[in-house]
Write a protein that holds these residues in place. Structure first.
Motif, PDB file in Angstrom:
ATOM      1  N   THR A 146      32.397  51.547  39.828  1.00 25.39           N
ATOM      2  CA  THR A 146      32.270  50.388  40.710  1.00 25.39           C
ATOM      3  C   THR A 146      32.181  50.808  42.163  1.00 25.39           C
ATOM      4  O   THR A 146      31.551  50.130  42.986  1.00 25.39           O
ATOM      5  CB  THR A 146      33.458  49.438  40.502  1.00 25.39           C
ATOM      6  N   THR A 150      30.410  49.100  45.584  1.00 22.73           N
ATOM      7  CA  THR A 150      31.230  48.369  46.552  1.00 22.73           C
ATOM      8  C   THR A 150      32.105  49.252  47.419  1.00 22.73           C
ATOM      9  O   THR A 150      32.818  48.738  48.281  1.00 22.73           O
ATOM     10  CB  THR A 150      32.153  47.388  45.804  1.00 22.73           C
ATOM     11  N   GLY A 154      35.856  47.366  45.831  1.00 25.86           N
ATOM     12  CA  GLY A 154      35.598  46.672  44.579  1.00 25.86           C
ATOM     13  C   GLY A 154      36.617  47.023  43.512  1.00 25.86           C
ATOM     14  O   GLY A 154      37.015  46.166  42.710  1.00 25.86           O
ATOM     15  N   LEU A 158      39.290  44.467  41.546  1.00 25.85           N
ATOM     16  CA  LEU A 158      39.502  44.361  40.102  1.00 25.85           C
ATOM     17  C   LEU A 158      40.972  44.540  39.747  1.00 25.85           C
ATOM     18  O   LEU A 158      41.526  43.773  38.942  1.00 25.85           O
ATOM     19  CB  LEU A 158      38.668  45.417  39.384  1.00 25.85           C
ATOM     20  N   SER A 201      31.595  44.846  35.339  1.00 25.58           N
ATOM     21  CA  SER A 201      32.034  46.094  35.968  1.00 25.58           C
ATOM     22  C   SER A 201      32.086  47.232  34.958  1.00 25.58           C
ATOM     23  O   SER A 201      31.536  48.322  35.191  1.00 25.58           O
ATOM     24  CB  SER A 201      33.412  45.896  36.602  1.00 25.58           C
ATOM     25  N   TYR A 204      28.565  48.151  33.707  1.00 21.29           N
ATOM     26  CA  TYR A 204      27.833  48.974  34.671  1.00 21.29           C
ATOM     27  C   TYR A 204      28.362  50.399  34.680  1.00 21.29           C
ATOM     28  O   TYR A 204      27.585  51.370  34.709  1.00 21.29           O
ATOM     29  CB  TYR A 204      27.957  48.367  36.069  1.00 21.29           C
TER      30      TYR A 204
END
Length: 521
Positions: A146, A150, A154, A158, A201, A204
């Motif tokens: 992540t 970000t 990010g 989370l 998330s 990815y």
């Protein structure tokens, strides 16, 4: 016990889920008990419980701040108390939004507020993104990816957002029923949003890790001996003897090694003694066709700097990099540097604490860096944490990082956060790590757009905390009470009625609302 048990559970989870050696899965659970408690008690109690949980959970950091870092007591108090205060205020904001019937906003306020804190602190204090919760997940590779979108912000979102969403979704105040007595209102929506965010998330991260990535044939070697455990002055016999030992060790490396990195502040030199260092290492670099990087304290014209010298395989004058971000207190006598330095195309030089600053690493990536070579010096107990901060910088920008730390770890990581080689230092003899340098990765979203997610979180925090309160659409009346019993409400269609026994008539308002619908209360 209703208050003490959740407070103590959160503090224990924070104790082992954060700090120098965090257990990653505990970090996700740490805020949950106090957030579950918040709507069941008054605002002041919720605030105090959250603040106390954070203070107890960070109790193991006091010896590190005051001992290893030699941080002044007021500074250490400001760091830990400041975080505790922000966590307490976010818990109060969460509670207020929740009892006002805004569970999704409540779940978003906590992670957005914590990201805003971390980002502002990274800009305002001389420690960069050092205090981010993102590093607790540095070994959880699907989550760590992540950061390529970000930055660290990010991951923090989370880690704080999932427990906030679970707490909001399972709070009785948002589990009312509709007119027909069917289903949960609010909680299901929060869970769906949280599940979608986590799925995106992790999906990815899994996809990024599965992408083929060729490995270059060039190899890097990291060398360290922590004896002597101080900077060796080249004007002394001990300093020259240590240089001879390093030269012999480099000569013994395989000829396939293309880059060698020594630790931070290995030597001390001035304009008179600098040739003692540059002569042998320059000849060795050309002879073995290796780039050699060494950290030293360099004194020129009465001004000292924390420097890294890079000796190129093709010869010529060594390149010089001066550390940008000095440790407050410990390096006050040194002059900070500026600018970027490359020892060869794509191979940038950086020193220890500079890796705590995402913007500097992003700047290197923007100027074509594919690998960062980092002399470093840790404080033994923080060696793992500091090495993982460097790993996270590599993921953010698609870089490989080769970091040689005295009193820490020798670590080589790829652009996906995979640690390719690692050894703990601190021995009398040499510690050596060799690894194949990864090929460059593609540009990342974070590399292109910077701290966009941190700004988005600040906008989100402003929207959910100062946005217009939602009033009932059918002319109904919403009553609020800080008594925990007043928060047990029935959500009936458009109107939310309090069952509060306080403020004279909560029950009568509920009954009158039911009669208006032709129902018998």
């Amino acid at each position: 016990m209703t208050v003490l048990v959740p407070t103590l559970v959160s503090s224990v989870l924070l104790l082992f889920g954060t700090g120098l050696h965090p257990l990653p899965w505990l970090t996700w659970l740490a805020p949950l008990p106090v957030l579950r408690l918040a709507p069941r008690v008054g605002a002041r109690v919720a605030c105090c419980a959250a603040g106390l949980a954070w203070l107890l959970g960070q109790s193991r950091m006091w010896p590190y701040f005051l001992g290893a870092l030699d941080m002044p007591l007021p500074a250490a108090v400001a760091v830990i108390l400041g975080q505790a205060l922000v966590f307490a205020l976010l818990t109060c904001a969460y509670r207020r939004l929740l009892v006002n019937g805004r569970p999704l906003a409540a779940a978003a306020a906590v992670p957005a507020g914590w990201v805003a804190l971390e980002y502002v602190v990274s800009l305002a204090l001389p420690h960069g993104a050092w205090l981010s919760l993102a590093y607790t997940q540095a070994d959880v590779l699907p989550v760590l990816q992540t950061a390529s979108l970000t930055g660290p912000w990010g991951i923090t979102f989370l880690v704080m957002g999932l427990p906030a969403a679970l707490a909001a979704a399972t709070t009785p105040q948002v589990q009312g029923r509709d007119r027909g007595g069917r289903g949960r209102i609010g909680g299901g929506r929060v869970l769906v949003v949280a599940a979608v965010v986590m799925a995106l998330s992790l999906g990815y991260g899994t996809w990024r890790l599965s992408q083929p990535h060729p490995v270059a044939t060039a190899r890097v070697a990291l060398l360290d001996t922590d004896r002597p455990d101080d900077t060796a002055d080249l004007a002394t016999t001990a300093g020259r003897r240590l240089l001879d030992r390093y030269v012999m060790r480099i000569r013994a490396l395989p000829r396939s090694t293309s880059t060698v990195v020594l630790p931070e502040k290995t030597f001390a030199a001035d304009e008179r003694t600098l040739p003692v260092l540059t002569g042998p290492l320059r000849r060795l670099a050309v002879e073995h066709r290796q780039d050699i990087v060494v950290g030293l304290v360099l004194d020129r014209a009465g001004t000292s700097s924390n420097a890294a010298l890079g000796f190129r395989a093709q010869g010529g004058e060594p390149v010089l990099y001066l550390k940008h971000h000095l440790i407050p207190g410990a390096e006050e006598e040194l002059r900070p540097g500026g600018g970027l330095t490359f020892v060869s195309p794509g191979h940038g030089l950086i020193i220890c604490k500079d890796l705590d600053f995402p913007a500097l690493v992003r700047d290197y990536r923007g100027h074509g860096a594919a690998v960062l070579l980092a002399p470093a010096w840790d404080f033994t107990e923080d060696g793992r944490l500091h090495s993982r901060m460097a790993v996270a910088r590599g993921v953010e920008n698609g870089l490989a990082v080769a970091r040689t730390a005295r009193a820490g770890r020798l670590t080589v990581s790829d652009p996906y956060g995979r640690v390719l080689a690692e050894q703990v230092t601190g021995h009398d003899d040499f510690t050596t790590v060799t690894a194949a340098l990864p090929a460059p990765a593609g540009a990342t979203v974070y590399d292109r757009f910077g701290d966009w997610f941190a700004w988005l979180c600040m906008l989100l925090l402003a929207a959910v905390t100062i946005g217009r309160r939602r009033f009932p659409r059918a002319g109904g009346q919403v009553t609020r009470n800080d008594d925990p019993r007043a928060n047990e409400a029935v959500v009936t269609g458009e109107t939310r009625y309090s069952l509060s026994p306080r403020r004279g008539g909560g029950g009568r308002r509920w009954a009158s609302g039911m009669r208006a619908r032709g129902q018998n209360p």
